[in-house]
Design a protein around this motif. Structure first.
Motif, PDB file in Angstrom:
ATOM      1  N   SER A   1     -33.391  28.565 -35.505  1.00 13.02           N
ATOM      2  CA  SER A   1     -33.987  29.709 -34.806  1.00 13.02           C
ATOM      3  C   SER A   1     -33.494  29.721 -33.364  1.00 13.02           C
ATOM      4  N   GLY A   2     -33.784  30.824 -32.679  1.00 16.34           N
ATOM      5  CA  GLY A   2     -33.396  30.945 -31.273  1.00 16.34           C
ATOM      6  C   GLY A   2     -34.200  30.050 -30.355  1.00 16.34           C
ATOM      7  N   GLY A   3     -35.254  29.423 -30.876  1.00 18.61           N
ATOM      8  CA  GLY A   3     -36.067  28.519 -30.064  1.00 18.61           C
ATOM      9  C   GLY A   3     -35.548  27.093 -30.033  1.00 18.61           C
ATOM     10  N   ILE A   4     -34.379  26.871 -30.611  1.00 18.30           N
ATOM     11  CA  ILE A   4     -33.784  25.529 -30.662  1.00 18.30           C
ATOM     12  C   ILE A   4     -32.689  25.418 -29.607  1.00 18.30           C
ATOM     13  N   LEU A   5     -32.744  24.318 -28.843  1.00 16.25           N
ATOM     14  CA  LEU A   5     -31.698  23.988 -27.878  1.00 16.25           C
ATOM     15  C   LEU A   5     -31.219  22.569 -28.179  1.00 16.25           C
TER      16      LEU A   5
ATOM     17  N   LEU B   1     -25.450  12.559 -37.735  1.00 16.71           N
ATOM     18  CA  LEU B   1     -25.949  11.222 -37.435  1.00 16.71           C
ATOM     19  C   LEU B   1     -27.237  11.297 -36.626  1.00 16.71           C
ATOM     20  N   SER B   2     -27.298  12.219 -35.683  1.00 21.53           N
ATOM     21  CA  SER B   2     -28.501  12.375 -34.868  1.00 21.53           C
ATOM     22  C   SER B   2     -29.701  12.757 -35.725  1.00 21.53           C
ATOM     23  N   GLU B   3     -29.483  13.601 -36.709  1.00 23.77           N
ATOM     24  CA  GLU B   3     -30.584  13.992 -37.590  1.00 23.77           C
ATOM     25  C   GLU B   3     -31.073  12.807 -38.417  1.00 23.77           C
ATOM     26  N   GLN B   4     -30.155  11.982 -38.901  1.00 24.78           N
ATOM     27  CA  GLN B   4     -30.559  10.778 -39.633  1.00 24.78           C
ATOM     28  C   GLN B   4     -31.373   9.847 -38.728  1.00 24.78           C
ATOM     29  N   PHE B   5     -30.957   9.752 -37.477  1.00 24.98           N
ATOM     30  CA  PHE B   5     -31.658   8.859 -36.569  1.00 24.98           C
ATOM     31  C   PHE B   5     -33.015   9.427 -36.162  1.00 24.98           C
ATOM     32  N   ARG B   6     -33.158  10.737 -36.136  1.00 23.70           N
ATOM     33  CA  ARG B   6     -34.477  11.330 -35.887  1.00 23.70           C
ATOM     34  C   ARG B   6     -35.462  10.872 -36.959  1.00 23.70           C
ATOM     35  N   ASP B   7     -35.026  10.895 -38.202  1.00 25.11           N
ATOM     36  CA  ASP B   7     -35.880  10.419 -39.288  1.00 25.11           C
ATOM     37  C   ASP B   7     -36.210   8.934 -39.125  1.00 25.11           C
ATOM     38  N   ALA B   8     -35.219   8.146 -38.706  1.00 27.95           N
ATOM     39  CA  ALA B   8     -35.409   6.693 -38.615  1.00 27.95           C
ATOM     40  C   ALA B   8     -36.309   6.283 -37.456  1.00 27.95           C
ATOM     41  N   THR B   9     -36.546   7.190 -36.502  1.00 26.45           N
ATOM     42  CA  THR B   9     -37.383   6.852 -35.344  1.00 26.45           C
ATOM     43  C   THR B   9     -38.676   7.661 -35.324  1.00 26.45           C
ATOM     44  N   ALA B  10     -39.112   8.119 -36.484  1.00 26.78           N
ATOM     45  CA  ALA B  10     -40.355   8.896 -36.609  1.00 26.78           C
ATOM     46  C   ALA B  10     -40.326  10.144 -35.738  1.00 26.78           C
ATOM     47  N   GLY B  11     -39.130  10.660 -35.482  1.00 29.44           N
ATOM     48  CA  GLY B  11     -38.988  11.897 -34.733  1.00 29.44           C
ATOM     49  C   GLY B  11     -38.865  11.736 -33.231  1.00 29.44           C
ATOM     50  N   TYR B  12     -38.884  10.500 -32.729  1.00 32.85           N
ATOM     51  CA  TYR B  12     -38.892  10.310 -31.271  1.00 32.85           C
ATOM     52  C   TYR B  12     -37.499  10.328 -30.646  1.00 32.85           C
ATOM     53  N   PHE B  13     -36.443  10.150 -31.437  1.00 33.89           N
ATOM     54  CA  PHE B  13     -35.115  10.498 -30.945  1.00 33.89           C
ATOM     55  C   PHE B  13     -34.775  11.840 -31.552  1.00 33.89           C
ATOM     56  N   ASP B  14     -34.505  12.817 -30.701  1.00 38.52           N
ATOM     57  CA  ASP B  14     -34.340  14.177 -31.198  1.00 38.52           C
ATOM     58  C   ASP B  14     -33.425  14.944 -30.248  1.00 38.52           C
ATOM     59  N   VAL B  15     -32.260  15.348 -30.744  1.00 34.31           N
ATOM     60  CA  VAL B  15     -31.328  16.094 -29.888  1.00 34.31           C
ATOM     61  C   VAL B  15     -31.836  17.507 -29.614  1.00 34.31           C
ATOM     62  N   ALA B  16     -32.922  17.913 -30.263  1.00 31.70           N
ATOM     63  CA  ALA B  16     -33.550  19.204 -29.983  1.00 31.70           C
ATOM     64  C   ALA B  16     -34.838  19.032 -29.185  1.00 31.70           C
ATOM     65  N   ALA B  17     -35.006  17.901 -28.519  1.00 32.75           N
ATOM     66  CA  ALA B  17     -36.252  17.619 -27.809  1.00 32.75           C
ATOM     67  C   ALA B  17     -36.546  18.624 -26.698  1.00 32.75           C
ATOM     68  N   LEU B  18     -35.513  19.234 -26.114  1.00 35.24           N
ATOM     69  CA  LEU B  18     -35.719  20.195 -25.026  1.00 35.24           C
ATOM     70  C   LEU B  18     -36.104  21.585 -25.538  1.00 35.24           C
ATOM     71  N   SER B  19     -36.183  21.758 -26.844  1.00 35.38           N
ATOM     72  CA  SER B  19     -36.432  23.076 -27.429  1.00 35.38           C
ATOM     73  C   SER B  19     -37.883  23.507 -27.267  1.00 35.38           C
ATOM     74  N   PRO B  20     -38.121  24.795 -27.001  1.00 34.75           N
ATOM     75  CA  PRO B  20     -39.504  25.289 -27.043  1.00 34.75           C
ATOM     76  C   PRO B  20     -40.056  25.337 -28.462  1.00 34.75           C
ATOM     77  N   SER B  21     -39.177  25.376 -29.457  1.00 36.24           N
ATOM     78  CA  SER B  21     -39.611  25.403 -30.855  1.00 36.24           C
ATOM     79  C   SER B  21     -39.745  23.988 -31.411  1.00 36.24           C
ATOM     80  N   ARG B  22     -40.710  23.776 -32.295  1.00 35.42           N
ATOM     81  CA  ARG B  22     -40.895  22.476 -32.947  1.00 35.42           C
ATOM     82  C   ARG B  22     -40.379  22.497 -34.385  1.00 35.42           C
TER      83      ARG B  22
END
Length: 267
Positions: free
Chosen positions: A126-130, A87-108
């Motif tokens: 990848s290991g750069g995802i939190l 659900l979080s991934e679907q909502f990331r798409d719906a908010t142009a990427g501004y809601f993102d459960v991986a926002a704290l990640s060093p990787s984009r």
């Protein structure tokens, strides 16, 4: 857990419970239930929220999200977390990427994880995802509390997760709704009836905790964002996304959610 019950007004007895979970104070006020039933419901709510915290917290060693964040292999997420991550991934798409459960990640890298419906398994790309369920967990828990209250036949209740996500079920016994002011700005009064509000902004002491996942910065705006609508979960995800997003993006994000309202409040 703190529990209080008052039957002073026999036509509208009131039960109150409070406990700490998800790094905040959770409060539930129920109307028109007898004391034994209200206490049993309060115990169920506390147990359910504690269970959700175990499922959704990245800090709990051995918990499903902690295991996923510690591995680059497919890990068993369980039904609840798997659903929440999808659900979080679907909502990331719906908010142009501004809601993102991986926002704290060093990787984009996005999407941030891969889903296997077989056994409800998840792995990071990848290991750069939190992965962190902040901006999601309290709203999701509030919706689960709503469903539990419905199952128990409680039609009027107020559910408060740390003054940042509030759900009004039914109405106040002396009115036709629940009138709520966000803690940060008591000059604003919002009416909740089978609806919710969520507030996002800097925390007490000015601590910035919301990340703009596009610019990879922590915005510090001179206002908070409040969102109201039917679902406490959508309100929380939207308020997080809107605070993370530049002002020029906020209206375009909200166009995808015409049943919800957003505004700025003082902090």
């Amino acid at each position: 857990m703190k529990f209080r019950y008052s039957g002073v007004n026999p036509s509208a007895p009131v039960a109150y419970c409070a406990f700490y979970a998800m790094h905040t104070l959770v409060e539930v006020l129920c109307v028109s239930a007898d004391e034994a039933s209200a206490r049993a419901v309060s115990d169920r709510i506390r147990g359910m929220v504690a269970g959700l915290e175990r499922e959704l917290s990245r800090h709990l060693e051995g918990g499903p999200l902690n295991r996923i964040n510690s591995s680059l292999e497919f890990e068993d997420a369980g039904d609840e977390l798997f659903f929440c991550l999808e659900l979080s991934e679907q909502f990331r798409d719906a908010t142009a990427g501004y809601f993102d459960v991986a926002a704290l990640s060093p990787s984009r890298e996005r999407p941030s994880c891969i889903f296997s419906a077989s056994g409800h398994r998840v792995k990071r790309v990848s290991g750069g995802i939190l992965l962190d369920m902040g901006g999601f967990a309290k709203g999701y828990a509030a919706e689960k509390v709503r469903r539990l209250l419905e199952e128990e036949g409680i039609a009027d209740a107020l559910v408060n997760f740390g003054n940042s996500t509030v759900l009004g079920v039914g109405r106040h016994p002396l009115g036709d709704c629940w009138k709520v002011s966000p803690a940060a700005d008591e000059s604003v009064c919002l009416e909740l009836r089978d609806s919710a509000l969520s507030v996002s902004g800097v925390q007490a002491g000015g601590r910035r905790h919301i990340v703009d996942p596009i610019a990879m910065t922590c915005p510090s705006k001179g206002y908070g964002v409040v969102v109201t609508g039917k679902s406490a979960l959508l309100c929380e995800m939207l308020s997080t996304a809107l605070y993370a997003a530049p002002e020029e993006m906020q209206d375009s994000i909200m166009k995808g959610f015409p049943a919800y309202s957003a505004g700025h409040i003082k902090l």
